[in-house]
Design an enzyme around this catalytic site. Structure first.
Site, short mmCIF file in Angstrom:
data_model
loop_
_atom_site.label_atom_id
_atom_site.label_comp_id
_atom_site.label_asym_id
_atom_site.label_seq_id
_atom_site.Cartn_x
_atom_site.Cartn_y
_atom_site.Cartn_z
CD GLU A 42 -2.58 1.49 2.52
OE1 GLU A 42 -2.21 0.91 3.54
OE2 GLU A 42 -3.53 2.30 2.48
NE ARG A 267 3.87 -7.26 9.96
CZ ARG A 267 2.89 -6.44 9.59
NH1 ARG A 267 1.68 -6.61 10.11
NH2 ARG A 267 3.09 -5.49 8.73
CE LYS A 277 3.04 0.16 5.19
NZ LYS A 277 2.52 0.22 3.81
#
Length: 566
Positions: A42, A267, A277
RNA sequence: UGGGGAAUAGUGUAACGGCAGCACAACUGACUCUGGAUCAGUUAGUCUAGGUUCGAAUCCUAGUUCCCCAGCCA
């Protein structure tokens, strides 16, 4: 990589992780006859080392099975997404060595197709327009332990739904006033299946689609469709989407369109940094760092600026493996990968970080000799260079001690050391300032040891680096420590937060460092080993007359370790 | 106290019913014109309790612990 002869299915190099095993199974069973993966970022932030892991899994699987790979932006939320991020992500992916050929895609380019499919679900009674407010929707959703209840709008007629949905698209309704929802099961133990929202109204310009849309698809609705449109076989994503897989499958099944397989993996977490983020954005916005590409950041742009090579990062990604549980990789492994790469490739050069003047009393005034120095002992083809030597030199403050402890082998009064590629020198005296600090070291040299070898076979216990004062170039050097002072910045006591763990000493700027003249021609991005110190990279802040270096990583320092033990 | 996942040296991983291996870290030593690199070696592990089996990290049962899910974020 080995090949299973019975099926011709490549089995992947080395040990087969659970994802590659699943791919092999799918190829054998005939569920898919080829492999096509994608990386779907994204564009709402910069890529970090965790993305590199995901990228390496997506791209690596494609490579191992001789498949295809797409770079696709999952740009379904105009509120958070920007072109700046798109550009940086493309740059980072290329830098890391990903190749998507001509397959750069944007989820937003499929909005019309997605809309048509949504109408199809409305038509078959599998989706409805809901007039509940946001608060009401969450209230009706129930809780983890209690089932939700049906929206009063759940049983609207198909015609009314279609009309309302079209008017949503046409912009007749205010943001948040209505949604299109999938009609699944408000009592499902999986909350994602309790009539999830497919479209929300957002009168907001999109970075790519402009004002074309005022309704935007939600991730769960959009993602599987994007994968389906692109003919993705294996949609690899992180663990938190495991709960969403039933929904991914449900939409595709309802539509009866091509159905990729979603597989989840954990992850990456790493010690001494944060990997979300949101938090990285916060560090940037609140100016705890200079920007997304600050060399202390775990972003790819930060690591690049710091001096990391794509090779080192790829090697790291290969070494950390793939799993389905939370784990935290030691930052030391990343550093090890960089050292290993740069040790083979970086040119050696001598730079003094904290200069101490050394004068050779018996060396002729005004004489300059060119000493031959090896550019890279690991690579003979890197050749040699000439380094000027003269009467007045700079050495590292750390390389001299007036009263040395037992294990200190370097220069001290009365002791002889080797100046690398130079001569043996013996300390005869020191000069101190009013405060008693040593500001100058006086030595004598042995002319017979030119180049660093003694005809009588004498071997000093230490070899130290130096720079000729007259020929030295002043440079700035930035030393970095981890951005956080604890291994797990997110582990905090009540009332504290992760930012309380920010390391106040993560940056040390040294000016007036002395570099050998070889460095004069260095350009931003060039990497060197400063002998005995570490690997350094020319920073973009460098100007024609002032070079700035970032320390990417120090050399292993067994002496420092020894000193710590005391 | 619903549902979905997961547990192997300090850390990250491999072993697919058959000798628990590798890497990083740590520690020894050798070598060295970088206290670097290299080389040799050492320490250290199957979450717990039962069961199946000639044999279990692996299969079964029960438990423990950890992660994810109640955005009109992705």
């Amino acid at each position: 990589m080995t090949t299973d002869n019975a099926t011709g299915v490549p089995a992947g190099p080395g040990p087969t992780d659970f994802i590659r095993q699943a791919v092999i199974d799918d190829l054998k069973s005939g569920r898919f006859d080829h492999v096509h993966t994608r990386f779907p970022p994204e564009p709402n932030g910069y890529l970090h080392i965790g993305h590199a892991k995901a990228l390496w899994i997506d791209y690596g699987v494609c490579l191992d099975f001789d498949g295809k790979f797409n770079l696709r932006f999952d740009d379904t939320n105009p509120v958070k997404e920007e072109q700046e991020y798109v550009d940086s992500i493309i740059f980072d992916c290329r830098w890391l060595g990903m190749d998507w050929e001509d397959r750069l895609f944007f989820g937003s380019d499929y909005f019309e197709q997605m809309y048509q499919w949504a109408e199809q679900l409305v038509l078959k009674g599998a989706a409805y327009v809901c007039d509940l407010t946001g608060d009401q929707v969450s209230e009706y959703r129930g809780t983890l332990t209690q089932p939700g209840k049906n929206s009063p709008w759940r049983d609207r007629g198909v015609e009314e739904n279609l009309d309302l949905f079209r008017r949503m698209r046409a912009g007749e309704f205010a943001d948040g006033s209505r949604t299109l929802r999938a009609k699944i099961d408000m009592a499902s133990p999986n909350l994602n299946l309790r009539d999830p929202v497919m479209y929300r109204i957002l009168h907001q310009a999109h970075h790519r689609q402009g004002d074309k849309w005022c309704i935007y698809p939600m991730y769960d609705w959009a993602h599987g469709l994007e994968d389906s449109i692109e003919g993705i076989t294996h949609s690899l994503c992180s663990l938190e989407y495991e709960n969403h897989r039933p929904l991914y499958d449900w939409f595709l099944d309802q539509l009866g369109i091509y159905h990729p397989r979603q597989i989840e993996f954990a992850r990456l977490n790493m010690t001494f940094t944060v990997m979300s983020k949101r938090k990285l954005l916060e560090l940037v916005k609140e100016k705890h760092v200079r920007g997304w590409d600050d060399p202390r950041m775990p972003t790819l742009s930060g690591l690049r600026r710091r001096g990391y090579t794509p090779e080192a990062i790829r090697d790291f990604c290969k070494r950390i493996g793939i799993n389905k549980y939370d784990s935290t990789v030691d930052m030391g492994l990343l550093e090890h990968c960089l050292r290993e790469d740069l040790n083979k490739r970086a040119l050696r050069v001598m730079t003094v970080l904290r200069p101490l003047k050394l004068v050779i009393d018996n060396y002729p005034d005004g004489q300059v000799e060119q000493m031959e120095a090896v550019n890279n002992p690991e690579d003979a083809s890197a050749g040699t260079r000439q380094v000027p030597f003269s009467k007045v030199l700079y050495i590292e403050q750390d390389d001299f001690m007036e009263n040395p402890p037992r294990k200190f082998f370097r220069l001290s009064p009365g002791r002889e050391v080797r100046l690398r590629y130079g001569y043996f020198v013996t300390c005869t005296d020191v000069v101190k300032d009013a405060a008693g600090n040593v500001v100058e070291v006086r030595c004598t040299y042995d002319p017979a040891t030119r180049g660093g070898d003694s005809p009588d076979g004498r071997k000093p216990k230490a070899t130290i680096h130096w720079v000729s004062a007259e020929h030295a170039r002043d440079v700035e050097v930035r030393l970095y420590e981890p951005l956080f002072s604890v291994p797990s910045p997110d582990d905090v006591d009540e009332g504290k937060d992760w930012k309380d763990n920010i390391n106040p000493n993560s940056l040390t700027v040294l000016s007036g460092c002395k570099a050998e003249p070889t460095l004069a021609s260095a350009k931003a991005g060039d990497r060197f080993q400063f002998e005995r110190l570490g690997y350094f990279c020319v920073d973009a802040d460098s100007t024609g007359d002032k070079l700035v270096f970032n320390r990417a990583v120090g050399l292993r320092d067994t002496f420092a370790k020894e000193m710590k033990k005391g």
